[in-house]
Design a protein around this motif. Structure first.
Motif, PDB file in Angstrom:
ATOM      1  N   ASN A  13      -6.046  45.902  63.311  1.00 39.45           N
ATOM      2  CA  ASN A  13      -5.022  45.513  64.262  1.00 39.45           C
ATOM      3  C   ASN A  13      -3.860  44.873  63.510  1.00 39.45           C
ATOM      4  O   ASN A  13      -4.057  44.185  62.501  1.00 39.45           O
ATOM      5  N   SER A  14      -2.651  45.087  63.998  1.00 42.59           N
ATOM      6  CA  SER A  14      -1.489  44.437  63.392  1.00 42.59           C
ATOM      7  C   SER A  14      -1.522  42.946  63.691  1.00 42.59           C
ATOM      8  O   SER A  14      -2.290  42.475  64.547  1.00 42.59           O
ATOM      9  N   SER A  15      -0.673  42.199  63.010  1.00 47.72           N
ATOM     10  CA  SER A  15      -0.666  40.746  63.180  1.00 47.72           C
ATOM     11  C   SER A  15      -0.303  40.334  64.604  1.00 47.72           C
ATOM     12  O   SER A  15      -0.786  39.318  65.109  1.00 47.72           O
ATOM     13  N   ASP A  16       0.548  41.130  65.286  1.00 52.34           N
ATOM     14  CA  ASP A  16       0.935  40.793  66.661  1.00 52.34           C
ATOM     15  C   ASP A  16       0.062  41.485  67.701  1.00 52.34           C
ATOM     16  O   ASP A  16       0.230  41.268  68.902  1.00 52.34           O
ATOM     17  N   GLY A  17      -0.877  42.330  67.235  1.00 53.61           N
ATOM     18  CA  GLY A  17      -1.796  42.996  68.147  1.00 53.61           C
ATOM     19  C   GLY A  17      -1.190  44.122  68.955  1.00 53.61           C
ATOM     20  O   GLY A  17      -1.837  44.672  69.842  1.00 53.61           O
ATOM     21  N   LEU A  18       0.064  44.494  68.660  1.00 49.05           N
ATOM     22  CA  LEU A  18       0.754  45.520  69.443  1.00 49.05           C
ATOM     23  C   LEU A  18       0.633  46.914  68.828  1.00 49.05           C
ATOM     24  O   LEU A  18       1.036  47.894  69.450  1.00 49.05           O
ATOM     25  N   SER A  19       0.126  47.008  67.619  1.00 50.67           N
ATOM     26  CA  SER A  19       0.011  48.301  66.944  1.00 50.67           C
ATOM     27  C   SER A  19      -1.163  48.248  65.972  1.00 50.67           C
ATOM     28  O   SER A  19      -1.835  47.227  65.833  1.00 50.67           O
ATOM     29  N   TYR A  20      -1.386  49.364  65.291  1.00 49.79           N
ATOM     30  CA  TYR A  20      -2.438  49.446  64.283  1.00 49.79           C
ATOM     31  C   TYR A  20      -1.847  49.336  62.882  1.00 49.79           C
ATOM     32  O   TYR A  20      -0.691  49.710  62.647  1.00 49.79           O
ATOM     33  N   ARG A  21      -2.656  48.826  61.985  1.00 54.53           N
ATOM     34  CA  ARG A  21      -2.341  48.860  60.561  1.00 54.53           C
ATOM     35  C   ARG A  21      -3.419  49.699  59.886  1.00 54.53           C
ATOM     36  O   ARG A  21      -4.593  49.342  59.897  1.00 54.53           O
ATOM     37  N   VAL A  22      -3.006  50.817  59.323  1.00 53.31           N
ATOM     38  CA  VAL A  22      -3.951  51.796  58.777  1.00 53.31           C
ATOM     39  C   VAL A  22      -4.011  51.662  57.256  1.00 53.31           C
ATOM     40  O   VAL A  22      -2.979  51.706  56.578  1.00 53.31           O
ATOM     41  N   GLN A  23      -5.210  51.475  56.750  1.00 55.69           N
ATOM     42  CA  GLN A  23      -5.407  51.448  55.295  1.00 55.69           C
ATOM     43  C   GLN A  23      -5.539  52.883  54.789  1.00 55.69           C
ATOM     44  O   GLN A  23      -6.303  53.682  55.342  1.00 55.69           O
ATOM     45  N   VAL A  24      -4.778  53.203  53.740  1.00 58.87           N
ATOM     46  CA  VAL A  24      -4.698  54.572  53.232  1.00 58.87           C
ATOM     47  C   VAL A  24      -5.207  54.631  51.796  1.00 58.87           C
ATOM     48  O   VAL A  24      -4.806  53.812  50.955  1.00 58.87           O
ATOM     49  N   LYS A  25      -6.077  55.574  51.543  1.00 58.40           N
ATOM     50  CA  LYS A  25      -6.502  55.889  50.177  1.00 58.40           C
ATOM     51  C   LYS A  25      -5.490  56.862  49.596  1.00 58.40           C
ATOM     52  O   LYS A  25      -5.409  58.018  50.008  1.00 58.40           O
ATOM     53  N   LEU A  26      -4.682  56.392  48.652  1.00 57.93           N
ATOM     54  CA  LEU A  26      -3.596  57.215  48.121  1.00 57.93           C
ATOM     55  C   LEU A  26      -4.141  58.407  47.335  1.00 57.93           C
ATOM     56  O   LEU A  26      -5.124  58.284  46.598  1.00 57.93           O
ATOM     57  N   SER A  27      -3.482  59.539  47.490  1.00 53.61           N
ATOM     58  CA  SER A  27      -3.907  60.752  46.787  1.00 53.61           C
ATOM     59  C   SER A  27      -3.413  60.781  45.342  1.00 53.61           C
ATOM     60  O   SER A  27      -3.976  61.477  44.501  1.00 53.61           O
ATOM     61  N   THR A  28      -2.349  60.032  45.045  1.00 57.19           N
ATOM     62  CA  THR A  28      -1.794  59.992  43.690  1.00 57.19           C
ATOM     63  C   THR A  28      -2.500  58.940  42.855  1.00 57.19           C
ATOM     64  O   THR A  28      -2.631  57.795  43.278  1.00 57.19           O
ATOM     65  N   ASP A  29      -2.949  59.336  41.679  1.00 56.06           N
ATOM     66  CA  ASP A  29      -3.587  58.402  40.752  1.00 56.06           C
ATOM     67  C   ASP A  29      -2.500  57.805  39.858  1.00 56.06           C
ATOM     68  O   ASP A  29      -2.142  58.362  38.825  1.00 56.06           O
ATOM     69  N   PHE A  30      -1.976  56.658  40.252  1.00 57.32           N
ATOM     70  CA  PHE A  30      -0.872  56.045  39.519  1.00 57.32           C
ATOM     71  C   PHE A  30      -1.305  55.528  38.151  1.00 57.32           C
ATOM     72  O   PHE A  30      -0.461  55.341  37.276  1.00 57.32           O
ATOM     73  N   SER A  31      -2.585  55.295  37.958  1.00 52.63           N
ATOM     74  CA  SER A  31      -3.058  54.816  36.662  1.00 52.63           C
ATOM     75  C   SER A  31      -3.114  55.926  35.623  1.00 52.63           C
ATOM     76  O   SER A  31      -3.263  55.662  34.430  1.00 52.63           O
ATOM     77  N   ASN A  32      -2.989  57.164  36.074  1.00 55.14           N
ATOM     78  CA  ASN A  32      -3.054  58.309  35.148  1.00 55.14           C
ATOM     79  C   ASN A  32      -1.946  59.303  35.470  1.00 55.14           C
ATOM     80  O   ASN A  32      -2.154  60.513  35.482  1.00 55.14           O
ATOM     81  N   LEU A  33      -0.760  58.761  35.721  1.00 53.88           N
ATOM     82  CA  LEU A  33       0.365  59.596  36.137  1.00 53.88           C
ATOM     83  C   LEU A  33       1.151  60.059  34.915  1.00 53.88           C
ATOM     84  O   LEU A  33       1.647  59.237  34.138  1.00 53.88           O
ATOM     85  N   ARG A  34       1.290  61.367  34.753  1.00 49.93           N
ATOM     86  CA  ARG A  34       1.981  61.935  33.590  1.00 49.93           C
ATOM     87  C   ARG A  34       3.120  62.871  33.986  1.00 49.93           C
ATOM     88  O   ARG A  34       4.231  62.725  33.517  1.00 49.93           O
TER      89      ARG A  34
END
Length: 287
Positions: free
Chosen positions: A237-258
């Protein structure tokens, strides 16, 4: 000269020995069929191994170019998939595909491949430096992506290099949506793990599932619709409870970005300019 002659005279017997050995080896392999076949077989093995090593070295040094080509090709293929899905929706009126029918044609986009030469993932405001600049056609506010998905936005440009604000930056703010659902929000990163980000302002009436794909919405003036961002990992839930906060698993591996591609779209740049002009025109003027 005198020292050279003295050296030759002193070791003349060794030179004579080596000369006789060479002559004997030539006679041995030239006039004896068995020894000749052994020599040529061995020589072919050595030559073949040398060619093999040479080929491996050439292939190794060509990997850089191949990786860049694959990155560019992956982005084209991803856009083609979304374009075809939109066409299927238009022809079949299948509601399971909730893509917008205003996808731009691939011909509108020019992808400029680039290499990441500096990158950070452990700061609040991470930055990426790439090896392409204004002389390669790079401008500020161009989108950057890789074969796996979204990377960031070009922030500063010099003749030969550019600085990119990646998703892993507190100032990053990209409009995204949940694929096949149509609901959209804004992607933010609040520090911590480099593979997690959050989509804010998803409406409470939105229906979606864990594992649904997050893609760029196409509503911004930077990114076209359909670039992969990640997958839904958790919902809060968002801090104000009016919307959702979605946690996303990023598809880009920034630790191995070339390898990355800068998205060049003249129409999109025109859109950015006219939006800026409109914003400037409505600012309150000093009297």
């Amino acid at each position: 000269m005198r020292n050279l002659l003295a050296f030759l005279v002193k070791y003349n017997h060794w030179f004579l020995f080596v000369l006789l050995e060479v002559i004997s080896m030539v006679l041995l392999f030239r006039y004896n069929s068995y020894q000749s076949s052994v020599y040529f077989s061995s020589a072919n093995v050595v030559t073949g191994k040398m060619y093999e090593w040479n080929s491996e070295v050439e292939n190794f040094f060509s990997l850089t170019k191949i990786n860049g080509q694959l990155t560019q090709r992956n982005l084209y293929l991803e856009r083609q998939v979304n374009e075809l899905a939109a066409k299927v929706t238009e022809l079949t009126h299948d509601s399971s595909y909730l893509f917008h029918d205003q996808l731009r044609l691939l011909d509108d986009y020019k992808l400029v491949p680039a290499k990441v030469i500096a990158n950070s993932i452990d700061r609040k405001d991470n930055l990426i430096t790439i090896d392409k600049g204004s002389e390669d056609g790079i401008r500020t506010d161009m989108g950057v992506a890789c074969g796996n998905g979204l990377v960031g936005v070009v922030y500063m440009v010099s003749p030969h290099y550019s600085v990119v604000i990646p998703v892993l930056n507190s100032r990053s703010n990209v409009s995204v949506k949940i694929q096949k659902r149509g609901y959209f929000g804004y992607l933010h990163w609040s520090g911590g793990r480099s593979d997690l980000a959050y989509v804010d302002d998803v409406p409470r009436h939105a229906h979606f599932r864990i594992g649904d794909k997050i893609i760029t919405s196409g509503f911004s003036s930077i990114f076209p619709e359909g670039i992969m961002v990640g997958k839904v990992l958790h919902v809060f839930n968002s801090s104000d409870g009016l919307s959702y906060r979605v946690q996303v698993k990023l598809s880009t591996d920034f630790s191995n970005l070339r390898d990355v591609c800068v998205i060049d779209n003249s129409k999109m740049q025109e859109k950015v300019q006219i939006m800026r002009a409109a914003q400037d025109s409505i600012k309150p003027r000093e009297h």
